[in-house]
Design an enzyme around this catalytic site. Structure first.
Site, PDB file in Angstrom:
ATOM      1  N   ILE A 100      37.551  44.616  35.651  1.00 17.52           N
ATOM      2  CA  ILE A 100      35.999  44.439  36.685  1.00 17.52           C
ATOM      3  C   ILE A 100      35.829  43.649  35.580  1.00 17.52           C
ATOM      4  O   ILE A 100      34.580  44.590  34.875  1.00 17.52           O
ATOM      5  CB  ILE A 100      36.009  45.375  37.511  1.00 17.52           C
ATOM      6  N   HIS A 101      35.041  41.952  35.919  1.00 17.24           N
ATOM      7  CA  HIS A 101      34.634  41.434  35.147  1.00 17.24           C
ATOM      8  C   HIS A 101      33.566  40.504  36.641  1.00 17.24           C
ATOM      9  O   HIS A 101      33.239  41.542  37.321  1.00 17.24           O
ATOM     10  CB  HIS A 101      35.567  40.103  34.202  1.00 17.24           C
ATOM     11  N   ALA A 102      32.677  39.640  36.053  1.00 20.28           N
ATOM     12  CA  ALA A 102      32.128  39.171  36.393  1.00 20.28           C
ATOM     13  C   ALA A 102      32.668  38.993  38.121  1.00 20.28           C
ATOM     14  O   ALA A 102      31.791  39.340  39.510  1.00 20.28           O
ATOM     15  CB  ALA A 102      31.416  37.660  36.426  1.00 20.28           C
TER      16      ALA A 102
END
Length: 88
Positions: free
Chosen positions: A14-16
């Protein structure tokens, strides 16, 4: 209240972008939506909170939804995780 165990299935974690998708989706509902990892709980409607979880590939998180539209909200958020946030 609905609780579900979700697993991060996309390789990048879960990144930007996935965090933004989660927050934007959660904000469509009136219910309170939280994600918990280990001892940390964040409001799923907060992009920064979701990013701060540092959830990588195969991380398990607990989704907790409480409110008038909790069933639909839990289902939609779960489907985001199942679809790997449409990244793969």
């Amino acid at each position: 209240m609905i609780e579900k165990i979700l697993t991060v299935k996309n390789r990048a974690g879960i990144h930007a972008r996935p965090a933004a998708i989660i927050a934007q989706t959660a904000n469509k509902f009136k219910s309170e939506i939280n994600l918990t990892r280990d001892d940390a709980t964040v409001n799923a409607k907060s992009i920064m909170g979701v990013i701060a979880m540092g959830a990588g590939y195969n991380t398990q998180m607990t989704l907790t939804v409480t409110g008038p539209d909790e069933s639909e909200a839990a289902s939609v958020i779960e489907s985001l995780f199942e679809s790997k946030f449409e990244e793969e």
